[in-house]
Design a protein around this motif. Structure first.
Motif, PDB file in Angstrom:
ATOM      1  N   ILE A 125      15.502  19.793  38.907  1.00  0.00           N
ATOM      2  CA  ILE A 125      15.593  18.334  38.977  1.00  0.00           C
ATOM      3  C   ILE A 125      15.573  17.772  37.569  1.00  0.00           C
ATOM      4  CG2 ILE A 125      14.527  16.233  39.905  1.00  0.00           C
ATOM      5  CD1 ILE A 125      13.250  18.182  42.037  1.00  0.00           C
ATOM      6  N   GLU A 126      16.669  17.165  37.191  1.00  0.00           N
ATOM      7  CA  GLU A 126      16.789  16.481  35.912  1.00  0.00           C
ATOM      8  C   GLU A 126      16.736  14.987  36.206  1.00  0.00           C
ATOM      9  OE1 GLU A 126      17.448  17.795  32.412  1.00  0.00           O
ATOM     10  OE2 GLU A 126      16.186  19.081  33.618  1.00  0.00           O
ATOM     11  N   PRO A 127      16.327  14.167  35.231  1.00  0.00           N
ATOM     12  CA  PRO A 127      16.208  12.738  35.530  1.00  0.00           C
ATOM     13  C   PRO A 127      17.480  12.196  36.184  1.00  0.00           C
ATOM     14  CG  PRO A 127      15.436  13.222  33.328  1.00  0.00           C
ATOM     15  CD  PRO A 127      15.982  14.498  33.868  1.00  0.00           C
ATOM     16  N   VAL A 151      32.644  23.632  26.904  1.00  0.00           N
ATOM     17  CA  VAL A 151      31.363  24.163  26.390  1.00  0.00           C
ATOM     18  C   VAL A 151      30.262  23.906  27.420  1.00  0.00           C
ATOM     19  CG1 VAL A 151      29.613  23.971  24.581  1.00  0.00           C
ATOM     20  CG2 VAL A 151      32.025  23.956  23.959  1.00  0.00           C
ATOM     21  N   ARG A 152      30.291  22.734  28.040  1.00  0.00           N
ATOM     22  CA  ARG A 152      29.281  22.430  29.066  1.00  0.00           C
ATOM     23  C   ARG A 152      29.406  23.393  30.238  1.00  0.00           C
ATOM     24  NH1 ARG A 152      26.147  17.700  30.085  1.00  0.00           N
ATOM     25  NH2 ARG A 152      25.538  17.587  32.252  1.00  0.00           N
ATOM     26  N   GLU A 153      30.642  23.654  30.599  1.00  0.00           N
ATOM     27  CA  GLU A 153      30.908  24.521  31.740  1.00  0.00           C
ATOM     28  C   GLU A 153      30.531  25.978  31.436  1.00  0.00           C
ATOM     29  OE1 GLU A 153      32.751  24.139  34.708  1.00  0.00           O
ATOM     30  OE2 GLU A 153      33.081  26.305  35.029  1.00  0.00           O
ATOM     31  N   PHE A 198      26.688  19.742  23.536  1.00  0.00           N
ATOM     32  CA  PHE A 198      27.911  19.672  22.729  1.00  0.00           C
ATOM     33  C   PHE A 198      28.724  18.479  23.215  1.00  0.00           C
ATOM     34  CE2 PHE A 198      32.339  20.679  21.824  1.00  0.00           C
ATOM     35  CZ  PHE A 198      32.274  21.056  20.495  1.00  0.00           C
ATOM     36  N   LYS A 199      28.714  17.396  22.416  1.00  0.00           N
ATOM     37  CA  LYS A 199      29.365  16.166  22.881  1.00  0.00           C
ATOM     38  C   LYS A 199      30.346  15.604  21.863  1.00  0.00           C
ATOM     39  CE  LYS A 199      26.053  15.216  26.344  1.00  0.00           C
ATOM     40  NZ  LYS A 199      24.904  14.617  26.881  1.00  0.00           N
ATOM     41  N   GLN A 200      30.405  16.195  20.668  1.00  0.00           N
ATOM     42  CA  GLN A 200      31.316  15.641  19.673  1.00  0.00           C
ATOM     43  C   GLN A 200      32.125  16.729  18.979  1.00  0.00           C
ATOM     44  OE1 GLN A 200      28.970  13.489  16.777  1.00  0.00           O
ATOM     45  NE2 GLN A 200      27.425  15.094  16.855  1.00  0.00           N
ATOM     46  N   PRO A 236       8.585  18.873  18.222  1.00  0.00           N
ATOM     47  CA  PRO A 236       8.699  17.581  17.530  1.00  0.00           C
ATOM     48  C   PRO A 236       9.680  16.624  18.206  1.00  0.00           C
ATOM     49  CG  PRO A 236       8.655  19.362  15.929  1.00  0.00           C
ATOM     50  CD  PRO A 236       8.688  20.008  17.283  1.00  0.00           C
ATOM     51  N   THR A 237      10.771  17.184  18.743  1.00  0.00           N
ATOM     52  CA  THR A 237      11.752  16.355  19.442  1.00  0.00           C
ATOM     53  C   THR A 237      11.122  15.530  20.562  1.00  0.00           C
ATOM     54  OG1 THR A 237      13.715  17.626  19.052  1.00  0.00           O
ATOM     55  CG2 THR A 237      13.579  16.620  21.157  1.00  0.00           C
ATOM     56  N   ALA A 238      10.230  16.154  21.302  1.00  0.00           N
ATOM     57  CA  ALA A 238       9.593  15.439  22.417  1.00  0.00           C
ATOM     58  C   ALA A 238       8.803  14.253  21.866  1.00  0.00           C
ATOM     59  CB  ALA A 238       8.693  16.388  23.191  1.00  0.00           C
ATOM     60  N   LEU A 253      16.974  12.101  16.689  1.00  0.00           N
ATOM     61  CA  LEU A 253      16.159  12.418  17.863  1.00  0.00           C
ATOM     62  C   LEU A 253      16.034  13.927  18.077  1.00  0.00           C
ATOM     63  CD1 LEU A 253      14.613  11.532  20.381  1.00  0.00           C
ATOM     64  CD2 LEU A 253      16.794  11.533  21.607  1.00  0.00           C
ATOM     65  N   LYS A 254      17.166  14.585  18.164  1.00  0.00           N
ATOM     66  CA  LYS A 254      17.146  16.004  18.559  1.00  0.00           C
ATOM     67  C   LYS A 254      17.063  16.961  17.376  1.00  0.00           C
ATOM     68  CE  LYS A 254      19.258  15.336  23.051  1.00  0.00           C
ATOM     69  NZ  LYS A 254      20.095  15.884  24.100  1.00  0.00           N
ATOM     70  N   GLY A 255      16.882  16.447  16.176  1.00  0.00           N
ATOM     71  CA  GLY A 255      16.793  17.316  15.005  1.00  0.00           C
ATOM     72  C   GLY A 255      18.171  17.700  14.515  1.00  0.00           C
TER      73      GLY A 255
HETATM   74  N1  COA Z   1      18.119  22.594  33.794  1.00  0.00           N
HETATM   75  C1  COA Z   1      19.305  21.975  33.815  1.00  0.00           C
HETATM   76  N2  COA Z   1      19.728  21.123  32.867  1.00  0.00           N
HETATM   77  C2  COA Z   1      18.907  20.900  31.841  1.00  0.00           C
HETATM   78  C3  COA Z   1      17.655  21.525  31.737  1.00  0.00           C
HETATM   79  C4  COA Z   1      17.271  22.416  32.776  1.00  0.00           C
HETATM   80  N3  COA Z   1      16.110  23.062  32.756  1.00  0.00           N
HETATM   81  N4  COA Z   1      17.061  21.102  30.596  1.00  0.00           N
HETATM   82  C5  COA Z   1      17.910  20.239  30.010  1.00  0.00           C
HETATM   83  N5  COA Z   1      19.020  20.128  30.762  1.00  0.00           N
HETATM   84  C6  COA Z   1      20.166  19.260  30.514  1.00  0.00           C
HETATM   85  C7  COA Z   1      19.739  17.835  30.361  1.00  0.00           C
HETATM   86  O1  COA Z   1      19.689  17.169  31.600  1.00  0.00           O
HETATM   87  C8  COA Z   1      20.828  17.255  29.470  1.00  0.00           C
HETATM   88  O2  COA Z   1      21.954  16.999  30.294  1.00  0.00           O
HETATM   89  P1  COA Z   1      22.947  15.756  29.988  1.00  0.00           P
HETATM   90  O3  COA Z   1      23.803  16.211  28.853  1.00  0.00           O
HETATM   91  O4  COA Z   1      23.698  15.624  31.260  1.00  0.00           O
HETATM   92  O5  COA Z   1      22.086  14.585  29.670  1.00  0.00           O
HETATM   93  C9  COA Z   1      21.227  18.421  28.581  1.00  0.00           C
HETATM   94  O6  COA Z   1      20.739  19.609  29.262  1.00  0.00           O
HETATM   95  C10 COA Z   1      20.629  18.374  27.203  1.00  0.00           C
HETATM   96  O7  COA Z   1      19.214  18.454  27.319  1.00  0.00           O
HETATM   97  P2  COA Z   1      18.214  18.051  26.163  1.00  0.00           P
HETATM   98  O8  COA Z   1      18.854  18.368  24.854  1.00  0.00           O
HETATM   99  O9  COA Z   1      16.899  18.662  26.446  1.00  0.00           O
HETATM  100  O10 COA Z   1      18.164  16.477  26.216  1.00  0.00           O
HETATM  101  P3  COA Z   1      17.467  15.484  27.219  1.00  0.00           P
HETATM  102  O11 COA Z   1      18.072  14.170  26.905  1.00  0.00           O
HETATM  103  O12 COA Z   1      17.497  15.958  28.615  1.00  0.00           O
HETATM  104  O13 COA Z   1      15.931  15.472  26.756  1.00  0.00           O
HETATM  105  C11 COA Z   1      14.115  15.637  25.205  1.00  0.00           C
HETATM  106  C12 COA Z   1      15.560  15.218  25.424  1.00  0.00           C
HETATM  107  C13 COA Z   1      13.723  15.417  23.789  1.00  0.00           C
HETATM  108  C14 COA Z   1      13.240  14.844  26.126  1.00  0.00           C
HETATM  109  C15 COA Z   1      14.003  17.133  25.585  1.00  0.00           C
HETATM  110  O14 COA Z   1      14.983  17.849  24.903  1.00  0.00           O
HETATM  111  C16 COA Z   1      12.688  17.798  25.304  1.00  0.00           C
HETATM  112  O15 COA Z   1      11.687  17.569  25.928  1.00  0.00           O
HETATM  113  N6  COA Z   1      12.695  18.723  24.356  1.00  0.00           N
HETATM  114  C17 COA Z   1      11.572  19.580  24.063  1.00  0.00           C
HETATM  115  C18 COA Z   1      12.120  20.972  24.042  1.00  0.00           C
HETATM  116  C19 COA Z   1      11.132  22.046  24.206  1.00  0.00           C
HETATM  117  O16 COA Z   1      10.184  21.949  24.935  1.00  0.00           O
HETATM  118  N7  COA Z   1      11.410  23.158  23.520  1.00  0.00           N
HETATM  119  C20 COA Z   1      10.654  24.357  23.616  1.00  0.00           C
HETATM  120  C21 COA Z   1      10.024  24.724  22.321  1.00  0.00           C
HETATM  121  S1  COA Z   1       8.420  24.042  22.191  1.00  0.00           S
END
Ligand code: COA
Ligand code: AMP
Length: 631
Positions: free
Chosen positions: A169-171, A564-566, A574-576, A336-338, A534-536
């Motif tokens: 479950i993703e948001p 790439v997503r697929e 990978f969005k750009q 740190p990203t979180a 945000l994501k480093g």
């Molecule tokens: N299953 C399926 N899809 C997943 C997933 C999972 N377990 N985890 C992430 N994804 C998807 C996300 O839904 C997102 O999809 P989208 O492109 O449709 O939005 C995509 O993968 C990219 O995910 P992410 O880069 O994690 O971005 P995000 O916007 O979902 O969340 C943060 C951003 C910062 C909240 C999140 O990346 C985070 O909590 N990071 C901490 C990472 C971490 O714990 N690392 C471990 C080392 S301590």
């Protein structure tokens, strides 16, 4: 400073055998090791040879027997399903013993591989521990990887059984896992004999008769089994991690060294005591989840939090603090990203102020470089020590940290503090000589690595040696660059290979390039990681088209992004991408990715003397400016 850290660190390097034998005394052995370290057959180091133990016993049964049966072992807190479920040590032991019995009935035996492709649900932890109980080997694949990545890992690990769930479950969306697993199995020749599928209420997966089993029915039928003793040197798990090519590396962790090092680390690095609550806000698909959600907290008799949700958006930036308050978390570990994502939505710390965080003693950060701004914000907002620490999937536990369980050293922003006891960290130049203090070089670890680090790569001892040990004989190459200062503090600045770190997730630009290169209109390509607030880092692709290809750039980029997503999965983020006329290369044909990245990130750069055609760098800069980089 009391000098306790100096003393323990020095002891660990002066006499590793005595140091680690003492730590091994904290583990329950079926047969005690006859030696601490056996280095007689390089490149493999064997820790605690002769020892027999069971990892699951040390995580569960030991504590049930020793008076912690009713203490919470695991608390599942799901922000996306609004569920909290707690398992005492006794309950978790019983569930694991039953599920292990069910797996045994499917034919899983000591040494067999069981692969897990699971979301953050307690059954995933139960599955891992059940595999360990049988003396089998687990391999967890992160849920954000697509079918193709999953297929590669299935093909390589050849699991007898695969454990999965109907969905993650993703948001805002339910992500069906089973179609991805079915597609992956279709692609491989090493097909599993069985799949066990946890049906979640949000999605029902269709089951293949004869091969697939319903998790709940199967678990209910399992007769509890005891723990199978294994040799200390036998593998506990394989965890695939990004390498520089499309093929990930299967990091192998043994049972004995892992148990000794992790139990020691939770107490001495993180400063935890039995009975306390530890929360690693990561995912069981990453090494942080293996080490600090599942194993270390249970080895030490702590309560571990399993959180299903995000730091923001599930539903808001107060999610982490609610979990800390609700479960009285003593120590939190995240990326740190979180924190950056929380800070972006709650820079004034209003959610923090509203929560009772009086239980929280420390916040540990790892997975990517911790930028000083974010660390300072967390220190101000939370008023607890914020500890940057550095490690890798390969090491399995911290290489450099401020060891709160030994002695809190002064914090220097930008540094993960000092090498942890057991790690002899040396910074070398290209020729393998140690560089002077303050000078940047290759960060290496003098061999032997301490216990708990990777033993080898799965089915690939030669690949282990060539990837990590050959570049600097006598040293393990971390592929990170950085320097030590005059106080022996380490500063980890960048990777020296084509690995990037996106939202704390380790990704290979080489793997993305392999996907892009397969597009029929692409002649050649490059992917680099560009700085993101945000994501480093975020991946950015460059494609040179075949001469005959007449393509609209936006349309082509959309196709590359989709493929790439697929092929790799949404986690690649990978969005750009852009179309360029040519790529800058050395005269020997090597793409100058490092220079491209510096231009994109507006860092100082020089035209490399080996460049074939310097004019191409101007073209690249123009394209990057158009995309909003290279300011
Ligand atoms: N299953 C399926 N899809 C997943 C997933 C999972 N377990 N985890 C992430 N994804 C998807 C996300 O839904 C997102 O999809 P989208 O492109 O449709 O939005 C995509 O993968 C990219 O995910 P992410 O880069 O994690 O971005 P995000 O916007 O979902 O969340 C943060 C951003 C910062 C909240 C999140 O990346 C985070 O909590 N990071 C901490 C990472 C971490 O714990 N690392 C471990 C080392 S301590
Ligand atoms: P992973 O194997 O996914 O844990 O990623 C390991 C890599 O992440 C390291 O080799 C570093 O490049 C990076 N990394 C992890 N923690 C830190 C840190 N505290 N500071 C800088 N880089 C880090």
């Amino acid at each position: 400073m009391s000098g306790a850290f100096e003393k323990i660190y020095a002891e660990s390097l002066a006499n590793p055998a005595a140091f680690w034998m003492k730590a091994a005394g904290q583990i329950e052995w079926v047969r005690r090791p006859r030696a601490v370290i056996d280095d007689s057959s390089p490149p493999i180091t064997r820790w605690f040879p002769g020892g027999m133990l069971n990892t699951c016993y040390n995580a569960l049964d030991l504590h049930v027997a020793a008076g912690r049966a009713d203490q919470a072992a695991l608390i599942y807190d799901s922000a996306v399903t609004d569920t909290v479920r707690s398992f005492s040590y006794r309950e978790l032991r019983d569930e694991v013993a039953r599920f292990a019995g069910a797996l045994a009935e499917l034919g899983v035996e000591r040494g067999d591989v069981v692969l897990l492709y699971m979301p953050m649900v307690p059954e995933a932890v139960i599955g891992m521990l059940a595999v360990a109980r049988l003396g089998a080997v687990h391999s967890v694949v992160f849920g954000g990887f697509a079918a193709n990545e999953l297929a590669q890992r299935i093909q390589h690990a050849a699991p007898k059984v695969i454990l999965t769930a109907s969905c993650g479950i993703e948001p805002g969306r339910v992500l069906a896992y089973k179609p991805l697993l079915d597609a992956a199995i279709d692609q491989v020749s090493n097909k599993p004999q069985h799949c066990v599928v946890l049906q979640r209420p949000q999605e029902t997966a269709s089951l293949v008769p004869g091969r697939d089993h319903d998790w709940t029915t199967l678990a209910a039928s399992g007769a509890p089994v005891g723990c199978t003793p294994v040799a200390s040197t036998e593998p506990l798990y394989v965890l695939y991690t990004s390498g520089t090519t499309g093929m990930p590396k299967g990091v192998v962790r043994d049972n004995g060294g892992h148990a000794v090092a992790l139990k020691w680390s939770l107490e001495h690095v993180y400063g935890m005591q039995p009975g306390e609550v530890f929360w690693a806000a990561s995912d069981i698909g990453w090494v942080v989840g293996h080490s600090y959600i599942v194993y270390a907290p249970l080895f030490l008799g702590c309560t571990s939090i399993l959180y299903e949700g995000k730091p923001v958006g599930t539903p808001d930036a107060g999610a982490f603090w609610r979990v800390v308050e609700r479960h009285r978390v003593d120590t939190l570990f995240t990326a740190p990203t979180a924190l950056r994502s929380i800070k972006r939505e709650d820079s004034g710390g209003e959610y923090i102020a509203r929560s009772d965080l009086s239980s929280l003693r420390a916040l540990f950060l790892a997975g990517e470089r911790a930028d000083p701004d974010t660390v300072a914000w967390a220190e101000r907002s939370l008023a607890v020590p914020v500890i940057d620490h550095w490690w890798q999937t390969e090491t399995g536990w911290p290489i450099a940290a401020n060891c709160l369980g030994i002695e809190a050293l002064p914090v220097k922003h930008g540094s993960p503090t000092r090498p942890v006891p057991g790690y002899d960290v040396r910074v070398l130049d290209d020729d393998g000589n140690e560089v002077p203090t303050g000078e940047t070089g290759h960060i290496t670890l003098k061999l032997p690595l301490p216990p708990g680090c990777l033993k080898t790569l799965w089915q690939n001892d030669a690949g282990f040696a060539s990837a990590y040990l050959e570049r600097f004989p006598g040293y393990y190459q971390t592929s990170d660059a950085g320097y030590k200062d005059e106080d022996d503090y380490l500063f980890v600045m960048a990777r020296t290979d084509d690995i990037i770190n996106v939202a704390g997730h380790r990704l290979s630009t080489g793997a993305m390039e392999e996907v892009i290169a397969e597009h029929p209109d692409v002649a050649e390509c490059a992917v680099i990681g560009v700085a993101d607030a945000l994501k480093g880092q975020l991946p950015l692709g460059f494609a040179v088209l075949n001469a005959e290809a007449q393509r609209d750039e936006a349309e082509l980029v959309a196709e590359l992004v989709a493929s790439v997503r697929e092929r790799i999965g949404p986690v690649a983020a990978f969005k750009q991408a852009c179309v360029v006329e040519r790529l800058p290369k050395t005269r020997s044909g090597k793409i100058l990715r490092g220079t491209m990245r510096k231009i994109a990130d507006s860092e100082p750069w020089r035209t490399p003397p080996t460049i074939d055609d310097p004019a191409i760098l101007d073209e690249i800069r123009a394209v990057l400016e158009r995309l909003g980089y290279a300011k």
